[in-house]
Design a protein around this motif. Sequence first.
Motif, PDB file in Angstrom:
ATOM      1  N   SER A  92      44.500  79.988 126.343  1.00  0.00           N
ATOM      2  CA  SER A  92      44.360  79.533 124.962  1.00  0.00           C
ATOM      3  C   SER A  92      43.484  78.289 124.946  1.00  0.00           C
ATOM      4  O   SER A  92      43.555  77.454 125.852  1.00  0.00           O
ATOM      5  CB  SER A  92      45.730  79.242 124.344  1.00  0.00           C
ATOM      6  N   SER A  93      42.645  78.178 123.931  1.00  0.00           N
ATOM      7  CA  SER A  93      41.724  77.044 123.856  1.00  0.00           C
ATOM      8  C   SER A  93      42.501  75.750 123.712  1.00  0.00           C
ATOM      9  O   SER A  93      43.467  75.673 122.945  1.00  0.00           O
ATOM     10  CB  SER A  93      40.760  77.221 122.681  1.00  0.00           C
ATOM     11  N   THR A  94      42.098  74.722 124.469  1.00  0.00           N
ATOM     12  CA  THR A  94      42.750  73.427 124.312  1.00  0.00           C
ATOM     13  C   THR A  94      42.392  72.812 122.959  1.00  0.00           C
ATOM     14  O   THR A  94      43.157  72.049 122.393  1.00  0.00           O
ATOM     15  CB  THR A  94      42.348  72.468 125.446  1.00  0.00           C
ATOM     16  N   THR A  95      41.232  73.194 122.427  1.00  0.00           N
ATOM     17  CA  THR A  95      40.831  72.722 121.104  1.00  0.00           C
ATOM     18  C   THR A  95      41.524  73.529 120.024  1.00  0.00           C
ATOM     19  O   THR A  95      41.593  74.751 120.103  1.00  0.00           O
ATOM     20  CB  THR A  95      39.303  72.860 120.926  1.00  0.00           C
ATOM     21  N   VAL A  96      42.051  72.810 119.024  1.00  0.00           N
ATOM     22  CA  VAL A  96      42.573  73.460 117.821  1.00  0.00           C
ATOM     23  C   VAL A  96      41.456  73.427 116.776  1.00  0.00           C
ATOM     24  O   VAL A  96      40.891  72.368 116.499  1.00  0.00           O
ATOM     25  CB  VAL A  96      43.823  72.732 117.295  1.00  0.00           C
ATOM     26  N   TYR A  97      41.145  74.582 116.221  1.00  0.00           N
ATOM     27  CA  TYR A  97      40.066  74.674 115.256  1.00  0.00           C
ATOM     28  C   TYR A  97      40.627  74.725 113.832  1.00  0.00           C
ATOM     29  O   TYR A  97      41.526  75.512 113.543  1.00  0.00           O
ATOM     30  CB  TYR A  97      39.218  75.923 115.522  1.00  0.00           C
ATOM     31  N   ASN A  98      40.088  73.867 112.977  1.00  0.00           N
ATOM     32  CA  ASN A  98      40.429  73.912 111.552  1.00  0.00           C
ATOM     33  C   ASN A  98      39.490  74.896 110.872  1.00  0.00           C
ATOM     34  O   ASN A  98      38.309  74.597 110.696  1.00  0.00           O
ATOM     35  CB  ASN A  98      40.298  72.521 110.932  1.00  0.00           C
ATOM     36  N   LEU A  99      40.012  76.048 110.540  1.00  0.00           N
ATOM     37  CA  LEU A  99      39.178  77.102 109.971  1.00  0.00           C
ATOM     38  C   LEU A  99      39.292  77.090 108.453  1.00  0.00           C
ATOM     39  O   LEU A  99      40.387  76.981 107.898  1.00  0.00           O
ATOM     40  CB  LEU A  99      39.597  78.466 110.535  1.00  0.00           C
ATOM     41  N   THR A 100      38.141  77.198 107.814  1.00  0.00           N
ATOM     42  CA  THR A 100      38.052  77.024 106.369  1.00  0.00           C
ATOM     43  C   THR A 100      38.053  78.358 105.646  1.00  0.00           C
ATOM     44  O   THR A 100      37.323  79.276 106.033  1.00  0.00           O
ATOM     45  CB  THR A 100      36.743  76.268 106.035  1.00  0.00           C
ATOM     46  N   ALA A 101      38.860  78.442 104.600  1.00  0.00           N
ATOM     47  CA  ALA A 101      38.894  79.657 103.781  1.00  0.00           C
ATOM     48  C   ALA A 101      37.501  79.965 103.248  1.00  0.00           C
ATOM     49  O   ALA A 101      36.755  79.055 102.880  1.00  0.00           O
ATOM     50  CB  ALA A 101      39.864  79.466 102.620  1.00  0.00           C
ATOM     51  N   GLY A 102      37.153  81.230 103.256  1.00  0.00           N
ATOM     52  CA  GLY A 102      35.868  81.650 102.691  1.00  0.00           C
ATOM     53  C   GLY A 102      34.750  81.734 103.709  1.00  0.00           C
ATOM     54  O   GLY A 102      33.705  82.312 103.423  1.00  0.00           O
ATOM     55  N   LEU A 103      34.949  81.147 104.907  1.00  0.00           N
ATOM     56  CA  LEU A 103      33.947  81.286 105.958  1.00  0.00           C
ATOM     57  C   LEU A 103      34.351  82.417 106.894  1.00  0.00           C
ATOM     58  O   LEU A 103      35.526  82.782 106.975  1.00  0.00           O
ATOM     59  CB  LEU A 103      33.811  79.991 106.763  1.00  0.00           C
ATOM     60  N   THR A 104      33.374  82.968 107.591  1.00  0.00           N
ATOM     61  CA  THR A 104      33.659  83.980 108.601  1.00  0.00           C
ATOM     62  C   THR A 104      33.376  83.392 109.977  1.00  0.00           C
ATOM     63  O   THR A 104      32.307  82.828 110.208  1.00  0.00           O
ATOM     64  CB  THR A 104      32.797  85.230 108.374  1.00  0.00           C
ATOM     65  N   TYR A 105      34.347  83.515 110.867  1.00  0.00           N
ATOM     66  CA  TYR A 105      34.228  82.996 112.223  1.00  0.00           C
ATOM     67  C   TYR A 105      34.147  84.166 113.198  1.00  0.00           C
ATOM     68  O   TYR A 105      34.887  85.154 113.061  1.00  0.00           O
ATOM     69  CB  TYR A 105      35.434  82.124 112.564  1.00  0.00           C
ATOM     70  N   LEU A 106      33.273  84.034 114.183  1.00  0.00           N
ATOM     71  CA  LEU A 106      33.090  85.085 115.184  1.00  0.00           C
ATOM     72  C   LEU A 106      33.441  84.540 116.566  1.00  0.00           C
ATOM     73  O   LEU A 106      32.844  83.563 117.023  1.00  0.00           O
ATOM     74  CB  LEU A 106      31.640  85.581 115.189  1.00  0.00           C
TER      75      LEU A 106
END
Length: 212
Positions: A92-106
């Motif tokens: 698991s990534s040591t970084t926690v990512y704040n993902l924003t509604a409405g964007l697409t992450y790949l």
Amino acid sequence: MIRFLSRFAAPLTVAALMAAAPAAQAGVMFTDNFNAESTSNVLNFNGFDHWSVSAGTVDYIRSGVQYKINCVGGSGGCVDLDGSTGNAGVMSSTTVYNLTAGLTYLFSLDLSGNQVRREGNTVTFGFADSSNINLFYASDAITLSQNDPFKTYTVAFSPTGNVTARLVIGNGGGDNVGLILDNAKLEVPEPGTLALLGLGLAALGLRRRRAA
Ligand SMILES: [Ca+2]
Ligand SMILES: [Ca+2]
Ligand SMILES: [Ca+2]
């Protein structure tokens, strides 16, 4: 007027949000080629620069050394996702990512067959809850045979609300031979592309509503 808004607000809002996506968030957020961790093989390795290993083990592999396992490009390092303790670990990534509604992450990574033994192996990877890595928001399961070459696999995630996530990768089972991992990447497509997509969807929505 209220009725008009309720009928047309949703698709237009989506388009507006996508068009307003900050440019700073587009592009590559993270890459890892697993080349820097060590200059030799390390069984049951847990010293990754960007990952924690839990619930079992993985092996750090140097290309072509000792186990006849090749990494992408025939050099550098990669990972056997089933370590040497009979219990495949979860990265698991040591970084926690704040993902924003409405964007697409790949989230993409390169996987090959185990290269050493005639068997299939399955790896599940994707975006998981930052506080519970067993809870996937979006994931895919890839099954490969021994000699399947490296290929890039991608999981797309478009959160409907803001979430905090970790990137998670885990081989199923545990018999010391797993799929080989190299080149992990997290990126956000250019907002221009998403804005056009959003406007296209909005136009489609308007046409459908008018037709109805
Ligand atoms: Ca590598
Ligand atoms: Ca192993
Ligand atoms: Ca196996």
